[in-house]
Scaffold this motif. Structure first.
Motif, short mmCIF file in Angstrom:
data_model
loop_
_atom_site.label_atom_id
_atom_site.label_comp_id
_atom_site.label_asym_id
_atom_site.label_seq_id
_atom_site.Cartn_x
_atom_site.Cartn_y
_atom_site.Cartn_z
N ALA A 69 0.83 -1.21 0.00
CA ALA A 69 0.00 0.00 0.00
C ALA A 69 0.87 1.26 0.00
CB ALA A 69 -0.94 -0.01 1.20
N GLY A 70 1.93 1.27 0.80
CA GLY A 70 2.82 2.40 0.84
C GLY A 70 3.58 2.61 -0.45
N TYR A 71 3.85 1.52 -1.16
CA TYR A 71 4.55 1.60 -2.43
C TYR A 71 3.80 2.46 -3.43
CZ TYR A 71 6.51 0.10 -6.93
OH TYR A 71 7.07 0.08 -8.19
N PHE A 188 6.35 -6.79 -2.40
CA PHE A 188 6.66 -6.27 -3.73
C PHE A 188 5.99 -7.11 -4.80
CE2 PHE A 188 9.12 -5.66 -7.61
CZ PHE A 188 9.02 -4.28 -7.72
N LEU A 189 5.92 -8.42 -4.60
CA LEU A 189 5.26 -9.27 -5.58
C LEU A 189 3.77 -8.91 -5.70
CD1 LEU A 189 5.75 -11.54 -7.60
CD2 LEU A 189 5.22 -13.18 -5.79
N ARG A 190 3.17 -8.48 -4.60
CA ARG A 190 1.78 -8.01 -4.67
C ARG A 190 1.66 -6.83 -5.63
NH1 ARG A 190 -0.58 -6.76 1.13
NH2 ARG A 190 -2.62 -7.04 0.13
N THR A 191 2.63 -5.95 -5.61
CA THR A 191 2.57 -4.80 -6.53
C THR A 191 2.71 -5.24 -7.98
OG1 THR A 191 4.96 -4.23 -6.61
CG2 THR A 191 3.66 -3.38 -4.74
N ARG A 192 3.40 -6.34 -8.21
CA ARG A 192 3.53 -6.84 -9.59
C ARG A 192 2.20 -7.43 -10.06
NH1 ARG A 192 6.55 -3.61 -11.10
NH2 ARG A 192 5.76 -2.70 -9.18
N VAL A 193 1.47 -8.06 -9.16
CA VAL A 193 0.14 -8.57 -9.52
C VAL A 193 -0.77 -7.40 -9.90
CG1 VAL A 193 -1.88 -9.83 -8.72
CG2 VAL A 193 0.40 -10.60 -8.05
N VAL A 194 -0.67 -6.31 -9.14
CA VAL A 194 -1.46 -5.12 -9.46
C VAL A 194 -1.07 -4.58 -10.84
CG1 VAL A 194 -1.92 -2.73 -8.81
CG2 VAL A 194 -1.82 -4.49 -7.05
N GLU A 195 0.21 -4.46 -11.10
CA GLU A 195 0.67 -3.91 -12.38
C GLU A 195 0.15 -4.74 -13.56
OE1 GLU A 195 2.55 -1.31 -13.31
OE2 GLU A 195 3.18 -0.51 -11.37
N ILE A 221 -5.56 -8.26 -5.72
CA ILE A 221 -5.71 -6.82 -5.97
C ILE A 221 -6.82 -6.23 -5.11
CG2 ILE A 221 -6.24 -5.09 -7.71
CD1 ILE A 221 -5.07 -7.10 -9.80
N ALA A 222 -7.95 -6.91 -5.05
CA ALA A 222 -9.07 -6.39 -4.25
C ALA A 222 -8.70 -6.30 -2.77
CB ALA A 222 -10.30 -7.28 -4.44
N ASP A 223 -7.97 -7.29 -2.28
CA ASP A 223 -7.55 -7.27 -0.88
C ASP A 223 -6.63 -6.08 -0.60
OD1 ASP A 223 -7.27 -8.85 1.77
OD2 ASP A 223 -5.20 -8.50 1.17
N LEU A 224 -5.73 -5.78 -1.53
CA LEU A 224 -4.84 -4.64 -1.35
C LEU A 224 -5.61 -3.32 -1.40
CD1 LEU A 224 -2.03 -3.37 -1.09
CD2 LEU A 224 -1.79 -3.58 -3.58
N LEU A 225 -6.51 -3.20 -2.34
CA LEU A 225 -7.25 -1.95 -2.51
C LEU A 225 -8.12 -1.63 -1.30
CD1 LEU A 225 -8.30 -2.30 -6.25
CD2 LEU A 225 -6.74 -0.58 -5.32
N THR A 226 -8.71 -2.66 -0.70
CA THR A 226 -9.66 -2.42 0.40
C THR A 226 -9.07 -2.67 1.77
OG1 THR A 226 -10.48 -4.71 0.38
CG2 THR A 226 -11.54 -3.14 -1.13
N GLY A 227 -7.80 -3.09 1.81
CA GLY A 227 -7.22 -3.44 3.10
C GLY A 227 -7.87 -4.67 3.70
#
Length: 272
Positions: A69-71, A188-195, A221-227
């Motif tokens: 999220a901070g990334y 960081f791998l979570r950010t790659r899934v988002v990208e 992605i949904a989990d990251l966006l909504t916390g």
């Protein structure tokens, strides 16, 4: 880590298949990420998906300081960084095209040499000249392809190299991003899934195709966006709709805005 890696692999494999289906004109289509065309956006996604291979080859920072999220905070979306991101994608797209052009011309020359050695031209068994040979070899006249033939392989090599590096690294590994952030490998791998996943939505729109977002990537992605918080039940959003709405790929209706405000529902907004 397992769920995030599975999402990365699933989304990248799906995009690889999509790239194999593109025709030449597709690459010049405009996208909703101006000023990029489809070819530029693909180059951006390819670079982002493969970034971990080099990151894991570098020394590990002592500890993680930023999560996924901070990334995606405001510092990553300044005009200067946006301009650098745009230029990098265009440079990468041009580099890939130049490599394809060289390969196609070399293949055209090889075909002509083989035909000459076999005596086909002298015997009148072939009327194809160098330009025709170039078209056959590379998908474009005079040996100049418009860029689709090598894309699936380029992208697949890139993301598979990253995936292999992830598989070989310990789960607690910390990496440093190009922005200087120290992050856990999983974050960081979570950010790659988002990208790959969110830009896949952009590519689908540009290509006039239904979205191909995989269930595995949608969950990450949904989990990251909504916390990890569920969307208000009154919205009746599935994960794809949630991602499109919260990332600005689809507009909120007045009724949805009212439901969101009433529930106090908030999500991660890139750059805010």
């Amino acid at each position: 880590m397992d769920a995030v890696r599975a999402a990365f692999r699933a989304e990248c494999a799906t995009l690889t298949g999509i790239l194999a289906e593109l025709d030449d004109a597709d690459l010049d289509r405009p996208t909703t990420c101006p000023p990029w065309a489809v070819r530029d956006l693909i180059a951006h996604v390819r670079t982002g998906a493969g970034r971990l291979a080099d990151m894991l080859a570098a020394p590990a920072p002592p500890r993680a300081e930023v999560d996924a999220a901070g990334y995606f905070g405001a510092a990553k979306f300044t005009p200067e960084i946006d301009a650098a991101r745009i230029d990098a994608a265009r440079i990468d797209a041009a580099r890939i095209d130049a490599a394809r052009i060289d390969a196609a011309r070399n293949e055209a020359a090889r075909i002509e040499a083989a035909r000459s050695d076999a005596g086909l031209s002298e015997a009148g068994l072939s009327t194809a000249g160098p330009a025709e040979a170039g078209r056959i070899a590379g998908g474009g006249w005079d040996g100049v392809p418009v860029g689709r033939s090598a894309l699936p392989g380029e992208f697949e090599r890139s993301w598979r190299a990253a995936d292999a590096a992830v598989a070989a690294a310990p789960p607690e590994r910390v990496v440093r991003t190009r922005h200087g952030d120290a992050m856990s490998l999983t974050e960081f791998l979570r950010t790659r899934v988002v990208e790959v996943g969110v830009h896949g939505l952009d590519l689908a729109v540009a290509l006039d195709r239904p979205p191909w977002l995989t269930p595995q990537a949608a969950a990450v992605i949904a989990d990251l966006l909504t916390g990890g918080r569920p969307a208000p039940a009154g919205l009746c959003w599935d994960r794809l709709t949630l991602i499109r709405k919260t990332t600005g790929r689809a507009a909120l209706t007045p009724a949805e805005r009212a439901e969101i405000d009433a529930a106090g529902f908030r999500w991660l907004a890139f750059g805010r």
